[in-house]
Design an enzyme around this catalytic site. Structure first.
Site, PDB file in Angstrom:
ATOM      1  N   LYS A  27       0.844  -1.207   0.000  1.00 55.82           N
ATOM      2  CA  LYS A  27       0.000   0.000   0.000  1.00 55.82           C
ATOM      3  C   LYS A  27       0.871   1.245   0.000  1.00 55.82           C
ATOM      4  O   LYS A  27       0.632   2.189  -0.756  1.00 55.82           O
ATOM      5  CB  LYS A  27      -0.892   0.025   1.258  1.00 55.82           C
ATOM      6  CG  LYS A  27      -1.612   1.353   1.457  1.00 55.82           C
ATOM      7  CD  LYS A  27      -2.404   1.390   2.751  1.00 55.82           C
ATOM      8  CE  LYS A  27      -1.614   1.838   3.943  1.00 55.82           C
ATOM      9  NZ  LYS A  27      -1.314   3.282   4.016  1.00 55.82           N
ATOM     10  N   ASN A  28       1.879   1.246   0.870  1.00 54.89           N
ATOM     11  CA  ASN A  28       2.682   2.461   1.021  1.00 54.89           C
ATOM     12  C   ASN A  28       3.579   2.734  -0.171  1.00 54.89           C
ATOM     13  O   ASN A  28       4.275   3.743  -0.211  1.00 54.89           O
ATOM     14  CB  ASN A  28       3.507   2.392   2.315  1.00 54.89           C
ATOM     15  CG  ASN A  28       2.631   2.644   3.531  1.00 54.89           C
ATOM     16  OD1 ASN A  28       1.456   2.960   3.396  1.00 54.89           O
ATOM     17  ND2 ASN A  28       3.201   2.499   4.718  1.00 54.89           N
ATOM     18  N   ARG A  98      -3.230   9.283   4.079  1.00 51.55           N
ATOM     19  CA  ARG A  98      -2.015  10.064   4.213  1.00 51.55           C
ATOM     20  C   ARG A  98      -1.393  10.330   2.837  1.00 51.55           C
ATOM     21  O   ARG A  98      -0.889  11.409   2.549  1.00 51.55           O
ATOM     22  CB  ARG A  98      -1.029   9.274   5.094  1.00 51.55           C
ATOM     23  CG  ARG A  98       0.193  10.031   5.484  1.00 51.55           C
ATOM     24  CD  ARG A  98      -0.173  11.181   6.365  1.00 51.55           C
ATOM     25  NE  ARG A  98       0.973  11.996   6.715  1.00 51.55           N
ATOM     26  CZ  ARG A  98       0.851  13.172   7.289  1.00 51.55           C
ATOM     27  NH1 ARG A  98      -0.326  13.648   7.584  1.00 51.55           N
ATOM     28  NH2 ARG A  98       1.908  13.877   7.574  1.00 51.55           N
ATOM     29  N   ASP A 122      -4.042   7.469   9.204  1.00 45.90           N
ATOM     30  CA  ASP A 122      -4.247   6.924  10.544  1.00 45.90           C
ATOM     31  C   ASP A 122      -3.883   7.963  11.588  1.00 45.90           C
ATOM     32  O   ASP A 122      -2.949   8.742  11.410  1.00 45.90           O
ATOM     33  CB  ASP A 122      -3.378   5.681  10.732  1.00 45.90           C
ATOM     34  CG  ASP A 122      -3.886   4.525   9.882  1.00 45.90           C
ATOM     35  OD1 ASP A 122      -5.110   4.355   9.811  1.00 45.90           O
ATOM     36  OD2 ASP A 122      -3.056   3.832   9.299  1.00 45.90           O
ATOM     37  N   ASP A 312       5.383   0.602  11.700  1.00 46.36           N
ATOM     38  CA  ASP A 312       4.192  -0.135  11.259  1.00 46.36           C
ATOM     39  C   ASP A 312       4.170  -1.579  11.768  1.00 46.36           C
ATOM     40  O   ASP A 312       3.122  -2.220  11.769  1.00 46.36           O
ATOM     41  CB  ASP A 312       4.099  -0.121   9.723  1.00 46.36           C
ATOM     42  CG  ASP A 312       3.675   1.246   9.196  1.00 46.36           C
ATOM     43  OD1 ASP A 312       3.363   2.128  10.014  1.00 46.36           O
ATOM     44  OD2 ASP A 312       3.664   1.439   7.971  1.00 46.36           O
TER      45      ASP A 312
HETATM   46  C1  UD1 Z   1       4.658   6.784   6.113  1.00 40.39           C
HETATM   47  C2  UD1 Z   1       3.725   5.606   6.065  1.00 40.39           C
HETATM   48  C3  UD1 Z   1       3.366   5.120   7.469  1.00 40.39           C
HETATM   49  C4  UD1 Z   1       4.640   4.862   8.252  1.00 40.39           C
HETATM   50  C5  UD1 Z   1       5.572   6.080   8.213  1.00 40.39           C
HETATM   51  C6  UD1 Z   1       6.913   5.819   8.873  1.00 40.39           C
HETATM   52  C7  UD1 Z   1       2.473   6.008   4.067  1.00 40.39           C
HETATM   53  C8  UD1 Z   1       1.173   6.346   3.438  1.00 40.39           C
HETATM   54  N1  UD1 Z   1       2.506   6.000   5.385  1.00 40.39           N
HETATM   55  O1  UD1 Z   1       3.937   7.855   6.744  1.00 40.39           O
HETATM   56  O2  UD1 Z   1       2.624   3.907   7.339  1.00 40.39           O
HETATM   57  O3  UD1 Z   1       4.287   4.553   9.591  1.00 40.39           O
HETATM   58  O4  UD1 Z   1       5.833   6.464   6.859  1.00 40.39           O
HETATM   59  O5  UD1 Z   1       7.553   4.740   8.276  1.00 40.39           O
HETATM   60  O6  UD1 Z   1       3.455   5.713   3.393  1.00 40.39           O
HETATM   61  N2  UD1 Z   1       7.318  14.501  10.221  1.00 40.39           N
HETATM   62  C9  UD1 Z   1       7.435  15.839  10.536  1.00 40.39           C
HETATM   63  N3  UD1 Z   1       7.194  16.747   9.524  1.00 40.39           N
HETATM   64  C10 UD1 Z   1       6.852  16.371   8.272  1.00 40.39           C
HETATM   65  C11 UD1 Z   1       6.739  14.995   7.969  1.00 40.39           C
HETATM   66  C12 UD1 Z   1       6.976  14.072   8.974  1.00 40.39           C
HETATM   67  O7  UD1 Z   1       7.743  16.209  11.649  1.00 40.39           O
HETATM   68  O8  UD1 Z   1       6.662  17.241   7.420  1.00 40.39           O
HETATM   69  C13 UD1 Z   1       7.573  13.490  11.279  1.00 40.39           C
HETATM   70  C14 UD1 Z   1       6.328  12.668  11.632  1.00 40.39           C
HETATM   71  O9  UD1 Z   1       5.516  13.337  12.574  1.00 40.39           O
HETATM   72  C15 UD1 Z   1       6.955  11.428  12.200  1.00 40.39           C
HETATM   73  C16 UD1 Z   1       8.213  11.240  11.345  1.00 40.39           C
HETATM   74  O10 UD1 Z   1       8.479  12.521  10.772  1.00 40.39           O
HETATM   75  O11 UD1 Z   1       7.353  11.638  13.522  1.00 40.39           O
HETATM   76  C17 UD1 Z   1       8.079  10.213  10.252  1.00 40.39           C
HETATM   77  O12 UD1 Z   1       6.955  10.530   9.443  1.00 40.39           O
HETATM   78  P1  UD1 Z   1       6.921  10.165   7.890  1.00 40.39           P
HETATM   79  O13 UD1 Z   1       8.085   9.287   7.575  1.00 40.39           O
HETATM   80  O14 UD1 Z   1       6.753  11.414   7.108  1.00 40.39           O
HETATM   81  O15 UD1 Z   1       5.592   9.297   7.778  1.00 40.39           O
HETATM   82  P2  UD1 Z   1       4.495   9.350   6.654  1.00 40.39           P
HETATM   83  O16 UD1 Z   1       5.119   9.560   5.328  1.00 40.39           O
HETATM   84  O17 UD1 Z   1       3.376  10.219   7.091  1.00 40.39           O
END
Ligand code: UD1
Length: 423
Positions: A27-28, A98, A122, A312
Site C-alpha cells: 500500500k505504502n 495520508r 491513521d 508499522d
Molecule cells: C509513512 C507511512 C506510514 C509509516 C511512516 C513511517 C504512508 C502512506 N505511510 O507515513 O505507514 O508509519 O511512513 O515509516 O506511506 N514529520 C514531521 N514533519 C513532516 C513529515 C513528517 O515532523 O513534514 C515526522 C512525523 O511526525 C513522524 C516522522 O516525521 O514523527 C516520520 O513521518 P513520515 O516518515 O513522514 O511518515 P508518513 O510519510 O506520514
C-alpha cells in the site's frame, strides 16, 4: 443472505497454521506510484497491485484530476494521463489517506501549481507536513495554507540542497517528485531509505528521471525538461508489513508456513527480531519459511526509520509480546501518539503499561476473546493476530480500517487454516 452493513472479523484459536500465503504489493508504495503518473503523459501499467480500498480511493482522486484508470486484471491496473490535468483536488474529495499529499510534488513540478486538501491517514497523534512545505519553499515554491487546503505555485522549481530534519518518507517522496522537473540539481540529505521510497525512485528512473543514490540517505536528482518523462510498466514492491503480519500470525498460533514473494532483503531487522523471539526463519528462493512451535520469548524493541524496525510493525510486536514468556518493551520513536490501540489489547486481557513512548508488556496466562474496535490499519491486523492466540471468540469491529491496507486478510489467514471469518 442479508449483507452486514458493519462487517466484523470473528477469530477463534485453532490448529497450528500451515500452507503458504502470497504477499501482494505494498500500500505504502502503490499509492505513491499512482500519484507519480501525474508527472507524465501516457499509459502506466502497474502489476502486483493490492486489492485494497485505498487504491480505489487514490484512483478516484486521480480521476478527479484527469488521470483515468482501468483494471486489466485483479492485480493489474492501467492509469492513463492524457495531459488534460486540472491541478486542483476538489474539496469534496476529503481523502482519509495520508498518501493523498503525494499529488502535491508531481502537480507542482509539472503544472506549476497545486491545490490539495489537508491529508488524512491513521491517527497517530500530530502528523505535520512542515518538512514537505519547507522543502518545496526552498525549491522556490510559494505555499499558502488555509483552514481548508494547501495551495502551492512556482513558475518552475529550482534545484537546491535540502537537509531533512527527519528522514520523513512522505517528505522525501514529495520532494523527489517535485525535483524531477526542477531546473538544475536537487540534493536531498537525510532522505528516507524505505523500500517503498526506493520503489518510487526506480519507477521514476524507468520514466526517464535521473536519480543517484537510490536506497541511501542522499538522493541527487538531476532535473529534466518539463514533460519529458513518459509512462511505464511497473511491478509494485512486496508489502513487508503484510508479510510481517502472516509471520506474526504463525508466531502466535504456531505452525509452519511459507510467506511467498516476501522480499527478505527488506526485512532483515525484523527477521533477526522474530528469531530472537523463537520463530525459525528460513529465507527461500521466492519468500520465507516461518515455523513456530514454542512459547515466544519476550524482547525489548525500538522502532526506527528503515533499515530499523518499522513503526508499522509495532502493533504486531505488541500482539506477540502479549503471549510471550517474560516482560518485553516496545519504544516508539516516530509517532509518540501511536499507542491508542493498547486499550483494545487490554480488552483481551493483556497486561500493558505505557510509560511515555514505551509500552511495557507483561506476560499473562492467556488472552481471552472479547469485542475489540480497530483504531487503524496495522493495529487492526494485530488484533486479529492476537485473536488467533486468545481463548473463546474475538470479535473485531471497525474493520474498514483493515480493508484500507490488507488484501483479503481473512481469506489468506483461512487459507493457512486459521479459524477466522468475516460476518
Ligand atoms: C509513512 C507511512 C506510514 C509509516 C511512516 C513511517 C504512508 C502512506 N505511510 O507515513 O505507514 O508509519 O511512513 O515509516 O506511506 N514529520 C514531521 N514533519 C513532516 C513529515 C513528517 O515532523 O513534514 C515526522 C512525523 O511526525 C513522524 C516522522 O516525521 O514523527 C516520520 O513521518 P513520515 O516518515 O513522514 O511518515 P508518513 O510519510 O506520514
Amino acid at each position: 443472505m442479508v449483507k452486514n452493513e458493519f462487517p466484523r472479523i470473528i477469530v477463534r484459536r485453532g490448529a497450528p497454521l500451515s500452507g503458504s500465503v502470497q504477499v501482494p504489493g505494498a500500500k505504502n508504495s502503490v499509492l505513491k506510484l499512482m500519484a507519480a503518473t501525474l508527472l507524465a503523459e501516457g499509459d502506466f501499467v502497474f502489476t502486483n497491485v493490492p486489492s485494497i480500498t485505498d487504491v480505489h480511493k487514490m484512483a478516484e482522486t486521480l480521476s478527479a484530476l484527469g488521470v483515468s484508470s482501468e483494471w486489466l486484471g485483479p492485480h493489474e491496473l492501467k492509469l492513463t494521463n492524457s495531459g488534460n490535468i486540472t491541478p486542483e483536488v476538489p474539496f469534496e474529495r476529503l481523502d482519509k489517506m495520508r498518501a493523498s499529499i503525494n499529488v502535491l510534488g508531481p502537480l507542482l513540478s509539472h503544472y506549476g501549481s497545486a491545490r490539495i486538501n489537508w491529508p488524512g491517514g491513521d491517527d497517530f497523534g500530530g502528523r505535520p507536513i512542515d518538512l514537505h512545505i519547507a522543502g518545496l519553499q526552498k525549491m522556490g515554491a510559494t505555499v499558502e495554507e488555509s483552514l481548508y487546503d494547501i495551495f502551492a505555485f512556482a513558475d518552475r522549481l529550482k534545484g537546491t540542497n535540502i537537509e531533512l530534519a527527519l528522514p520523513s518518507v512522505g517528505a522525501t517522496e514529495n520532494l523527489l517528485t517535485a525535483a524531477v522537473y526542477a531546473r538544475g540539481v536537487t540534493v536531498i540529505d537525510n532522505a528516507a531509505r524505505e523500500p517503498e521510497v526506493q520503489d518510487l525512485c526506480n519507477m521514476l528512473v524507468a520514466m526517464g528521471a535521473d536519480i543517484e543514490g537510490i536506497g541511501t540517505s542522499r538522493l541527487v536528482i538531476h532535473g529534466c525538461e518539463r514533460g519529458s518523462l513518459s509512462g511505464t510498466r511497473h511491478s509494485v514492491v512486496a508489502d513487508r508489513v503484510q508479510a510481517a503480519t502472516y509471520m506474526a500470525a504463525v508466531a502466535v498460533a504456531g505452525g509452519d508456513i511459507t510467506v511467498r514473494s516476501a522480499r527478505t532483503e527488506h526485512m532483515e531487522a525484523l527477521f533477526n527480531l522474530y528469531a530472537r523471539m523463537g520463530v525459525a526463519i528460513t529465507p527461500q528462493r521466492d519468500g520465507v519459511r516461518v515455523t513456530s512451535h514454542e512459547r515466544l520469548r519476550a524482547v525489548d524493541v525500538i522502532t526506527e526509520p528503515y533499515p530499523g524496525i518499522a513503526t508499522d510493525y509495532k502493533p504486531l510486536l505488541v500482539a506477540m509480546l502479549c503471549v510471550s514468556r517474560g516482560e518485553g518493551t516496545v519504544t516508539e520513536t516516530l509517532f509518540p501518539g501511536r499507542f491508542k490501540y493498547i486499550e483494545e489489547f487490554r480488552r483481551l486481557g493483556a497486561s500493558i503499561a505505557i510509560y511515555g513512548n514505551k509500552a511495557l508488556v507483561r506476560p499473562v496466562y492467556e488472552l481471552i476473546g472479547n469485542d475489540v474496535h480497530v483504531p487503524d490499519i496495522r493495529a487492526g491486523a494485530a488484533l486479529v493476530v492476537a485473536g488467533l492466540a486468545a481463548s473463546g471468540e474475538t470479535v473485531v469491529h471497525n474493520i474498514h480500517h483493515i480493508d484500507r491496507g490488507y488484501d483479503d486478510l481473512v481469506g489468506k489467514l483461512s487459507g493457512l487454516g486459521a479459524d477466522v471469518i468475516r460476518a
